[in-house]
Design a protein around this motif. Structure first.
Motif, PDB file in Angstrom:
ATOM      1  N   LEU A   1       0.767  -1.100  -0.072  1.00  0.00           N
ATOM      2  CA  LEU A   1       0.154  -0.105  -0.217  1.00  0.00           C
ATOM      3  C   LEU A   1       0.709   1.194   0.042  1.00  0.00           C
ATOM      4  CD1 LEU A   1      -2.676  -1.326   2.659  1.00  0.00           C
ATOM      5  CD2 LEU A   1      -3.054  -0.562   0.188  1.00  0.00           C
ATOM      6  N   VAL A   2       1.853   1.242   0.758  1.00  0.00           N
ATOM      7  CA  VAL A   2       3.119   2.451   0.761  1.00  0.00           C
ATOM      8  C   VAL A   2       3.137   2.647  -0.870  1.00  0.00           C
ATOM      9  CG1 VAL A   2       4.991   3.195   1.397  1.00  0.00           C
ATOM     10  CG2 VAL A   2       3.626   1.699   2.984  1.00  0.00           C
ATOM     11  N   TYR A   3       3.752   1.793  -1.497  1.00  0.00           N
ATOM     12  CA  TYR A   3       4.242   2.143  -2.880  1.00  0.00           C
ATOM     13  C   TYR A   3       2.617   2.428  -3.793  1.00  0.00           C
ATOM     14  CZ  TYR A   3       9.110   1.529  -2.941  1.00  0.00           C
ATOM     15  OH  TYR A   3      10.345   1.944  -2.441  1.00  0.00           O
ATOM     16  N   PHE A   4       2.026   1.710  -3.451  1.00  0.00           N
ATOM     17  CA  PHE A   4       0.426   1.960  -4.487  1.00  0.00           C
ATOM     18  C   PHE A   4       0.134   3.421  -4.194  1.00  0.00           C
ATOM     19  CE2 PHE A   4      -4.159   2.739  -4.572  1.00  0.00           C
ATOM     20  CZ  PHE A   4      -4.174   1.954  -5.708  1.00  0.00           C
ATOM     21  N   HIS A   5       0.003   3.902  -3.089  1.00  0.00           N
ATOM     22  CA  HIS A   5      -0.392   5.330  -2.889  1.00  0.00           C
ATOM     23  C   HIS A   5       0.811   6.300  -3.286  1.00  0.00           C
ATOM     24  CE1 HIS A   5      -3.936   4.684  -0.420  1.00  0.00           C
ATOM     25  NE2 HIS A   5      -3.367   3.882   0.441  1.00  0.00           N
TER      26      HIS A   5
ATOM     27  N   PRO B   1      14.822  12.290  -1.134  1.00  0.00           N
ATOM     28  CA  PRO B   1      13.907  11.911  -2.153  1.00  0.00           C
ATOM     29  C   PRO B   1      12.422  12.184  -2.142  1.00  0.00           C
ATOM     30  CG  PRO B   1      14.471  10.018  -0.635  1.00  0.00           C
ATOM     31  CD  PRO B   1      15.277  11.204  -0.286  1.00  0.00           C
ATOM     32  N   PHE B   2      12.135  12.476  -1.074  1.00  0.00           N
ATOM     33  CA  PHE B   2      10.531  12.779  -0.861  1.00  0.00           C
ATOM     34  C   PHE B   2      10.643  14.237  -1.023  1.00  0.00           C
ATOM     35  CE2 PHE B   2      10.757   8.875   1.404  1.00  0.00           C
ATOM     36  CZ  PHE B   2       9.990   8.214   0.401  1.00  0.00           C
ATOM     37  N   ALA B   3      11.592  15.022  -0.672  1.00  0.00           N
ATOM     38  CA  ALA B   3      11.447  16.855  -0.993  1.00  0.00           C
ATOM     39  C   ALA B   3      11.739  16.937  -2.427  1.00  0.00           C
ATOM     40  CB  ALA B   3      12.723  17.172  -0.151  1.00  0.00           C
ATOM     41  N   GLY B   4      12.393  16.033  -3.121  1.00  0.00           N
ATOM     42  CA  GLY B   4      12.502  15.987  -4.563  1.00  0.00           C
ATOM     43  C   GLY B   4      10.868  16.084  -5.088  1.00  0.00           C
TER      44      GLY B   4
ATOM     45  N   TYR C   1       1.544  14.011  -0.839  1.00  0.00           N
ATOM     46  CA  TYR C   1       1.815  12.661  -0.314  1.00  0.00           C
ATOM     47  C   TYR C   1       3.384  12.975   0.582  1.00  0.00           C
ATOM     48  CZ  TYR C   1       3.645   7.749  -0.061  1.00  0.00           C
ATOM     49  OH  TYR C   1       4.111   6.533   0.327  1.00  0.00           O
ATOM     50  N   PHE C   2       4.105  13.540  -0.262  1.00  0.00           N
ATOM     51  CA  PHE C   2       5.569  13.551   0.051  1.00  0.00           C
ATOM     52  C   PHE C   2       5.888  14.397   1.330  1.00  0.00           C
ATOM     53  CE2 PHE C   2       5.272  12.415  -4.647  1.00  0.00           C
ATOM     54  CZ  PHE C   2       5.934  11.096  -4.365  1.00  0.00           C
ATOM     55  N   TYR C   3       5.278  15.522   1.254  1.00  0.00           N
ATOM     56  CA  TYR C   3       5.657  16.484   2.326  1.00  0.00           C
ATOM     57  C   TYR C   3       5.364  15.624   3.832  1.00  0.00           C
ATOM     58  CZ  TYR C   3       5.643  20.329  -0.644  1.00  0.00           C
ATOM     59  OH  TYR C   3       5.945  21.182  -1.743  1.00  0.00           O
ATOM     60  N   PRO C   4       4.258  15.061   4.215  1.00  0.00           N
ATOM     61  CA  PRO C   4       4.300  14.389   5.417  1.00  0.00           C
ATOM     62  C   PRO C   4       5.091  13.316   5.555  1.00  0.00           C
ATOM     63  CG  PRO C   4       2.131  14.176   4.198  1.00  0.00           C
ATOM     64  CD  PRO C   4       2.995  15.032   3.533  1.00  0.00           C
TER      65      PRO C   4
ATOM     66  N   ARG D   1      -5.014  13.279   0.478  1.00  0.00           N
ATOM     67  CA  ARG D   1      -3.689  12.757   0.139  1.00  0.00           C
ATOM     68  C   ARG D   1      -2.679  13.203   1.310  1.00  0.00           C
ATOM     69  NH1 ARG D   1      -1.090   9.780  -3.406  1.00  0.00           N
ATOM     70  NH2 ARG D   1       0.831  10.636  -4.320  1.00  0.00           N
ATOM     71  N   THR D   2      -2.811  14.046   1.888  1.00  0.00           N
ATOM     72  CA  THR D   2      -1.821  14.601   2.781  1.00  0.00           C
ATOM     73  C   THR D   2      -2.188  13.692   4.010  1.00  0.00           C
ATOM     74  OG1 THR D   2      -1.930  16.779   2.385  1.00  0.00           O
ATOM     75  CG2 THR D   2      -1.273  16.182   4.639  1.00  0.00           C
ATOM     76  N   LEU D   3      -3.174  13.085   4.484  1.00  0.00           N
ATOM     77  CA  LEU D   3      -3.484  11.966   5.363  1.00  0.00           C
ATOM     78  C   LEU D   3      -2.854  10.728   5.263  1.00  0.00           C
ATOM     79  CD1 LEU D   3      -7.165  12.900   6.718  1.00  0.00           C
ATOM     80  CD2 LEU D   3      -5.011  13.574   7.939  1.00  0.00           C
ATOM     81  N   VAL D   4      -3.196  10.658   4.006  1.00  0.00           N
ATOM     82  CA  VAL D   4      -2.582   9.092   3.149  1.00  0.00           C
ATOM     83  C   VAL D   4      -1.061   9.023   3.452  1.00  0.00           C
ATOM     84  CG1 VAL D   4      -1.991   7.737   1.324  1.00  0.00           C
ATOM     85  CG2 VAL D   4      -4.277   8.663   1.553  1.00  0.00           C
ATOM     86  N   GLY D   5      -0.437  10.130   3.019  1.00  0.00           N
ATOM     87  CA  GLY D   5       1.108  10.202   3.316  1.00  0.00           C
ATOM     88  C   GLY D   5       1.549  10.115   4.780  1.00  0.00           C
TER      89      GLY D   5
END
Length: 423
Positions: free
Chosen positions: A25-29, A365-368, A58-61, A109-113
């Motif tokens: 699920l981590v990679y799916f989202h 990587p997630f900041a990118g 997703y990436f910020y949180p 999407r933020t809550l998902v991340g």
């Protein structure tokens, strides 16, 4: 005692597979917006910049939670942490599916991340308690393969599902599945065998080196010059993969080449195949063929430069076979290669701060992805539209930016330190 140990040796596989299927699920989202991006833009009345913000939410949180994830795992325990945060991800996915506007979709999407950010680090802690040191690398590799399966489900299967029930109900269904996995984690996962009164299969190591405090560890990592080429490489390399594979690759294939959603999902699934094949292949090349980390990093980054050059300079003239190969190559040399990047980071520092160094470099990587997904959306909007589709000129400019990212990541590799000690 041996009978109890045998019980632990059997039960640990149930613990592992519950966590491994959760990792799908981590990679799916992470990558799911690419296939349904065009539908989301239409239904949410969102432009390129707004959709870029939605994708990057997703990436910020996720990035911000990397260090707190370790602290919560230590203080609150992996089982409770994963269950609570997966429940948050459930709410986020359902909210994303039911969102009446782009604002609420971004909140979802933020809550998902935030929710799925709490799986990887706690899982590493659980594996360290249930598996022997010599087994740990194998279990981590299997976990990465499960992540690749998550990427795979975010492509062609999601395209089929969204054609069947729509993207909204697809995210609601995924939210329900996320809740099921949270319940399974609570029911079956235990932080350590001792929670069930069993001995640990993990060997007891002798005298451990003196510990290093969190703040001192952070200071050591951030002030070590050799850390920064790796961090810069992570930032720009993953900006390419997350921007193309996680969002804008789908609209590009549908709008420039006129492909159906199902065909687009089929091509994007090559990203996942590249991840699944690339992780063991690149590790083998690093350990057995090149006997070094840096040569594999440099070679992979050079290939990424070539792939982004094809997208930037032959944007609308690539044959279908080339589109498949580009996605396969990005999956291998822009995504799977991070296994070598994390290994390099771990080997730069003493074992006492391996977690701190990995957590810090994992911010980049997630900041990118967080920066470049909306940036490319802005560039596409500025490039104009032909009907409801972004113009070819916008895609050319966007992929020129990714080509620039490829060049920077390649240059960063040249300044990396070789960390594999030759025997």
């Amino acid at each position: 005692m041996s009978d109890l140990l045998n019980k632990a040796l059997r039960y640990r596989w149930l613990v592992f597979w519950v966590l491994a299927f959760s990792y799908i699920l981590v990679y799916f989202h992470r990558l799911c917006p690419a296939v349904v991006a065009v539908d989301m833009m239409r239904d949410l009345q969102a432009g390129g910049t707004l959709l870029g913000l939605l994708g990057s939410a997703y990436f910020y949180p996720y990035a911000l939670m990397q260090l707190p994830a370790g602290l919560l795992s230590d203080s609150w325990g992996p089982r409770r942490s994963i269950t609570l945060f997966f429940s948050v991800a459930t709410i986020g996915s359902i909210l994303l599916g039911l969102a009446p506007s782009a604002f609420w979709a971004i909140v979802g999407r933020t809550l998902v991340g935030l929710g799925v950010a709490m799986l990887f680090v706690p899982t590493m802690k659980v594996l360290a308690e249930w598996f022997r040191v010599r087994e740990f690398a194998t279990m981590t590799a299997i976990l990465m393969v499960m992540g690749g399966l998550g990427s795979l489900t975010a492509a062609y299967p999601l395209a089929l599902l969204s054609n069947w029930i729509g993207w909204r109900f697809s995210f609601v269904a995924v939210g329900v599945f996320t809740m099921v996995m949270a319940i399974l984690v609570w029911l079956f996962v235990r932080d350590r065998p001792a929670d069930l009164g069993w001995p640990s299969p993990a060997e007891s190591v002798g005298s451990s080196p003196p510990s290093i405090g969190l703040l001192e560890g952070i200071r050591r990592v951030l002030t070590y010059p050799r850390f920064w080429p790796v961090a810069i490489w992570f930032f720009f390399d993953c900006a390419i993969f997350f921007s193309f594979g996680g969002l804008w690759g789908g609209p590009y294939l549908m709008q420039v080449y006129g492909l159906t959603k199902a065909k687009t999902g089929h091509i994007l699934s090559m990203l996942a195949i590249g991840m699944i094949v690339g992780s063991p292949l690149l590790s083998f090349l690093s350990n057995r063929i090149f006997k070094g980390r840096k040569p594999v990093m440099v070679l992979s980054s050079f290939i990424v430069v070539c792939l982004t050059a094809l997208l930037a300079f032959y944007t609308d003239t690539l044959p279908t076979a080339a589109l498949y190969l580009i996605c396969l190559g990005l999956g291998m040399f822009s995504s799977a290669i991070v296994v070598i990047g994390f290994t390099t980071t771990k080997e730069l520092f003493p074992v006492q701060i391996a977690g701190t160094s990995t957590g810090l470099v994992n911010l980049f990587p997630f900041a990118g992805g967080a920066l470049f997904q909306p940036l490319l959306g802005y560039v596409l909007e500025r490039g104009g539209k032909v009907g409801t589709a972004f113009a070819l000129a916008g895609y050319k400019q966007a992929f020129l930016i990714l080509f620039g990212c490829g060049l920077i990541s390649f240059l960063a590799c040249l300044f990396m330190k070789e960390t594999l000690v030759r025997e």
